[in-house]
Design an enzyme around this catalytic site. Structure first.
Site, PDB file in Angstrom:
ATOM      1  N   LYS A 145      45.067  39.405  37.687  1.00 17.03           N
ATOM      2  CA  LYS A 145      44.958  40.276  36.514  1.00 17.03           C
ATOM      3  C   LYS A 145      46.201  41.158  36.293  1.00 17.03           C
ATOM      4  CE  LYS A 145      40.168  39.674  35.673  1.00 17.03           C
ATOM      5  NZ  LYS A 145      39.033  39.569  36.573  1.00 17.03           N
ATOM      6  N   PHE A 201      31.414  38.388  42.004  1.00 19.83           N
ATOM      7  CA  PHE A 201      32.147  37.610  40.998  1.00 19.83           C
ATOM      8  C   PHE A 201      33.535  37.321  41.530  1.00 19.83           C
ATOM      9  CE2 PHE A 201      34.953  36.647  37.550  1.00 19.83           C
ATOM     10  CZ  PHE A 201      34.225  35.708  36.860  1.00 19.83           C
ATOM     11  N   ASP A 207      38.707  40.965  47.647  1.00 18.73           N
ATOM     12  CA  ASP A 207      39.102  40.530  46.307  1.00 18.73           C
ATOM     13  C   ASP A 207      39.405  41.774  45.466  1.00 18.73           C
ATOM     14  OD1 ASP A 207      39.272  39.726  43.663  1.00 18.73           O
ATOM     15  OD2 ASP A 207      37.600  38.303  43.778  1.00 18.73           O
TER      16      ASP A 207
HETATM   17  C1  LIG Z   1      38.513  38.201  37.036  1.00 19.13           C
HETATM   18  C2  LIG Z   1      38.159  38.088  38.456  1.00 19.13           C
HETATM   19  C3  LIG Z   1      38.345  36.894  39.175  1.00 19.13           C
HETATM   20  C4  LIG Z   1      38.812  35.620  38.517  1.00 19.13           C
HETATM   21  O1  LIG Z   1      40.037  35.729  37.897  1.00 19.13           O
HETATM   22  P1  LIG Z   1      40.457  34.636  36.777  1.00 19.13           P
HETATM   23  O2  LIG Z   1      41.888  34.962  36.502  1.00 19.13           O
HETATM   24  O3  LIG Z   1      39.558  34.884  35.600  1.00 19.13           O
HETATM   25  O4  LIG Z   1      40.259  33.300  37.375  1.00 19.13           O
HETATM   26  C5  LIG Z   1      38.065  36.886  40.520  1.00 19.13           C
HETATM   27  N1  LIG Z   1      37.600  37.984  41.139  1.00 19.13           N
HETATM   28  C6  LIG Z   1      37.388  39.156  40.494  1.00 19.13           C
HETATM   29  C7  LIG Z   1      36.896  40.334  41.243  1.00 19.13           C
HETATM   30  C8  LIG Z   1      37.645  39.229  39.120  1.00 19.13           C
HETATM   31  O5  LIG Z   1      37.397  40.371  38.461  1.00 19.13           O
END
Ligand SMILES: *Cc1c(COP(=O)(O)O)cnc(C)c1O
Length: 404
Positions: A264, A150, A235
């Site tokens: 985040k 994700f 990520d």
């Molecule tokens: C939430 C998330 C994203 C995307 O972030 P947004 O601010 O919702 O675009 C990308 N990678 C990971 C691992 C995430 O948990």
């Protein structure tokens, strides 16, 4: 009638839900709790009921809701200047860049807003690095990702998702991405070609259900990437900034990725702030005009992020997460319930996998004053703000145990 938008003090939950569903696109299936305010690990609904937040906005509020120090920084900055665009410079961006470098040991950063934008930025950067530094032929650089990943919701990102619903109806998608099983070093080795510029991976797959790779996975991945001159992009948008009990989840494998993506909790939930952090060699591929964002690196975002990072350090949130997480994992592992299939996690980032859909359980928890959200139907993720008090965590786990 246009009175609905002019009634900020509407407190009837059912009416608010009806308005939202009538006037808003239904791209989510939220629990029917209408939150009005929050503090620390607790939130309050419009009818004054109190709930323990066990999701922390997918780890965006690691610092707790409305942290006073971040609030103060935001208000003070908002009274001075909020947005300059990067057509001009501002006095907050350089401070954030230097503090990020001091905190992480990386030379440089590029600021964006949402997580998905930072991922897109990293992908563009990796492609351009592939062409200009590695010497891959134009328009040939390919990127390897993991199954069940994700990384956000843009067209290119969902294009390499293995989740059918994320893609259905949204094609065609950009090419140049290939996917290998998460945790499988040999599959990655087999997939790398001379045209591979990067491998994009989550240290722990959050949305997939807090899925952890085998021990040492990232270390083997790192040496494979080094050997083939492939950028390792980690990520850490959800895993990073203390959630797993270290500042970054990849530190458990003692690796140093070429590129780390943050989002985040970088703003403590006040404002969307994301970043790509890396070296001069890699971020240096961006020339003026190559890439940009109107809001990226704006002074309000930078002031908020600086305060959010200070809270993580000052309140020792990674250490707190490790300690409370060990306690919570122990409690969950000792819960007697025939419906539990697995319990796993690291720090205060835990998942309970059930033998049945978890939605009903989340709804019952809501009635008991605990907010959790299911992921992939049968998994409950437990990820409260890292500032949660130990007694509150114990109480929340009592509620989970009662419901199970
Ligand atoms: C939430 C998330 C994203 C995307 O972030 P947004 O601010 O919702 O675009 C990308 N990678 C990971 C691992 C995430 O948990």
């Amino acid at each position: 009638m246009n009175t609905t938008v002019a009634q900020p003090l509407l407190t009837d939950a059912a009416e608010l839900i009806a308005i939202e569903d009538r006037f808003g696109a239904q791209n989510y299936h939220p629990l029917d709790v209408v939150i009005e305010r929050g503090s620390g690990a607790w939130v309050y609904d419009v009818e004054g009921r109190r709930y323990l937040d066990m999701l922390a906005a997918y780890s965006a509020v690691n610092q707790g809701h409305c942290h006073p120090a971040i609030l103060q920084a935001m208000v003070e900055q908002a009274q001075k200047i909020t947005l300059t665009s990067r057509a001009f410079r501002n006095d907050q961006l350089p401070m954030l860049l230097r503090e990020l470098s001091e905190l992480t040991g990386y030379e440089m950063a590029l600021l964006m807003n949402s997580g998905a934008e930072a991922v897109e930025t990293a992908l563009k950067m990796a492609r351009k690095w592939g062409e200009t530094v590695k010497g891959i032929a134009p328009d040939r650089a390919d990127i390897i990702v993991c199954d069940q990943n994700f990384h956000g919701r843009t067209i290119s990102i969902v294009g390499f998702s293995s989740e059918a619903q994320y893609k259905r109806g949204f094609g065609p998608f950009p090419g140049g991405f290939r996917s290998v099983p998460f945790g499988d070093v040999e599959a990655l080795r087999a997939a790398i070609t001379p045209e591979t510029c990067a491998f994009l991976v989550e240290p722990i797959q959050g949305e997939a259900g807090v899925v952890m790779p085998p021990d040492g996975y990232l270390r083997e991945v790192e040496s494979l990437c080094r050997q083939h001159d492939v950028l390792l992009i980690v990520d850490e948008i959800q895993a990073g900034l203390g959630r797993t009990g270290k500042l970054f989840a990849h530190q458990y494998d003692d690796v140093r990725p070429d590129v780390v993506i943050l989002g985040k909790a970088l703003s403590g939930g006040f404002y969307p702030v994301s970043a790509v952090i890396s070296s001069q060699e890699i971020l240096g591929v961006f020339q003026p005009g190559d890439h940009g964002s109107t809001f990226g690196g704006n002074p309000l975002a930078c002031a908020v992020a600086r305060a959010a990072l200070r809270v993580i350090s000052d309140e020792e949130l990674p250490e707190r997460s490790a300690k409370l997480g060990a306690y919570a994992l122990h409690r969950l592992r000792n819960m007697r319930s025939a419906s539990i299939r697995a319990v796993r996690g690291r720090g205060l980032w835990l998942a309970v996998e059930l033998d049945r859909p978890a939605r009903g359980l989340c709804e019952r928890l809501q009635k008991r004053g605990v907010l959790c959200k299911e992921t992939h139907d049968t998994i409950i993720r437990i990820a409260p703000p890292l500032v949660i008090e130990e007694d509150d965590l114990a109480w929340g786990l009592d509620q989970i145990e009662a419901v199970l």
